[in-house]
Write an enzyme that holds these catalytic residues in place. Structure first.
Site: not given
Ligand code: SF4
Length: 370
Positions: A355, A133, A183-184, A112, A312, A238-240, A137, A140, A126, A215
């Site tokens: 996101c 992925c 994805g990363e 997507e 979200n 992405s620290l969080h 996380c 996500c 985006c 990112s």
């Molecule tokens: S935030 Fe990014 S790195 Fe983490 S699971 Fe989702 S897509 Fe993968």
């Protein structure tokens, strides 16, 4: 779904290609296109017009081909694929002008992309860098679905090419491209790097580095490599959380790459200019005074721009977002402490395009994304 071992993921990364062997040449394969040009003895200025039509003016490929002599046009059509993805679906937000595009790869995977049309008029895209992925996380939806494969550079670039044509029909042009979809990106470093080179190249899309954002959850060695190769491209971390146990709970990759290790890479990456710090605010998880103090201490002395992001929510996830007034207070205290800070809002949440909400993998097996 069984989680792939990290080494499996890295092997796939080294392969750097979709399953099924050598891909057919595409319009994003400069060598193959140049080979056609040489065989057909096309004048360089004609090729330049053709490339400009495709990549700078977002013309339909049929229209761009008209700029080539007939024999070259025929060979180009025969030998080179103009699209590697097919548009399998589109959802438009009824509230904020975002559009979620579902693309199908030639081997039946779905990825997507999201077109964002904020009120500032700066249309952004985006894009995804992997099918699924492997980072898992917990906030996500993509991460909860597991990993299928890396995208090839041509598949990454075709998201941009098709979106450029889509927004051009609306009288817009793409201003920013952000690698924040599925994805990363830094676990698909070779293909992402090839795609970024193509986006930057004066003869192709010719975007400036400041209009491209990559990112990452924080893969230290890859962050440094990427920052050295592309000093002008915006990196976002992405620290969080700046507390190790909290970060590990949110992002399993944090166990492998602890905060101390990550900070060294962050310092090096920030030599090129400010790194974006993404901080998703989760109620009762990372929004306390202790979290704020840890964040300030961790980022002290590093040139960064902090984005405070709303969460979200999606079904199957029991995390909850920090309410807006508390997010505003958190951001204000960061600003008062001297950090460049922006309170972000989400676009596309009504179509699960915001996101962390992208989840489809394979035709017929998608969840939540419609
Ligand atoms: S935030 Fe990014 S790195 Fe983490 S699971 Fe989702 S897509 Fe993968």
């Amino acid at each position: 779904m069984e989680r792939p071992d990290q080494s499996d993921q890295e092997n796939l990364q080294l392969a750097g290609c979709p399953a099924g062997g050598k891909p057919a040449p595409t319009i994003y394969d400069a060598e193959s296109v140049e080979a056609v040009r040489r065989r057909q003895a096309v004048q360089p200025h004609r090729m330049k017009l053709f490339r400009n039509a495709l990549f700078k003016h977002a013309k339909d490929w049929g229209e761009a081909l008209e700029l080539l002599p007939p024999p070259a046009r025929s060979e180009m059509e025969r030998e080179v694929a103009f699209e590697t993805l097919s548009l399998a679906g589109r959802q438009d937000s009824s509230v904020d002008g975002a559009s979620k595009l579902a693309f199908q790869t030639q081997d039946g995977c779905l990825v997507e992309s999201v077109v964002l049309r904020p009120r500032t008029g700066r249309t952004s895209l985006c894009i995804s860098s992997q099918v699924g992925c492997a980072c898992y996380c917990s906030f996500c939806a993509t991460g909860l679905m597991g990993f299928t494969r890396n995208l090839a550079a041509a598949e990454i670039l075709d998201q941009v090419g098709q979106a450029c044509r889509l927004v051009k029909a609306e009288g817009r042009s793409l201003r920013n491209v952000v690698f924040m979809g599925m994805g990363e990106p830094l676990l698909n470093l070779d293909q992402v790097s090839s795609a970024v080179e193509f986006l930057l190249a004066p003869e192709f899309f010719h975007l400036s580095g400041s209009r491209i954002t990559v990112s990452t959850v924080g893969i230290p060695e890859a962050m440094v490599r990427f920052a050295r190769c592309f000093p002008g491209v915006q990196l976002a971390l992405s620290l969080h959380s700046a507390r190790q146990p909290v970060r590990e709970r949110l992002m399993p990759q944090a166990r492998r790459y602890p905060l101390d290790m990550l900070r060294e890479s962050l310092v090096e990456a920030a030599c090129n200019g400010k790194v974006m710090i993404e901080y998703l605010m989760l109620a009762g998880v990372n929004d306390s005074d202790e979290d704020l103090a840890a964040l300030m201490a961790y980022l002290s002395g590093i040139p960064v721009h902090i984005n405070i992001i709303p969460f979200n929510e999606f079904s199957g996830c029991n995390l909850r977002g920090t309410p807006r007034p508390a997010r505003e207070r958190f951001a204000l205290r960061l600003k008062q402490a001297g950090f460049d800070t922006t309170l972000r809002y989400s676009l596309g949440s009504d179509i699960a395009a915001a996101c962390g909400q992208l989840v489809r993998h394979r035709k017929g097996t998608g969840h939540g994304a419609g």
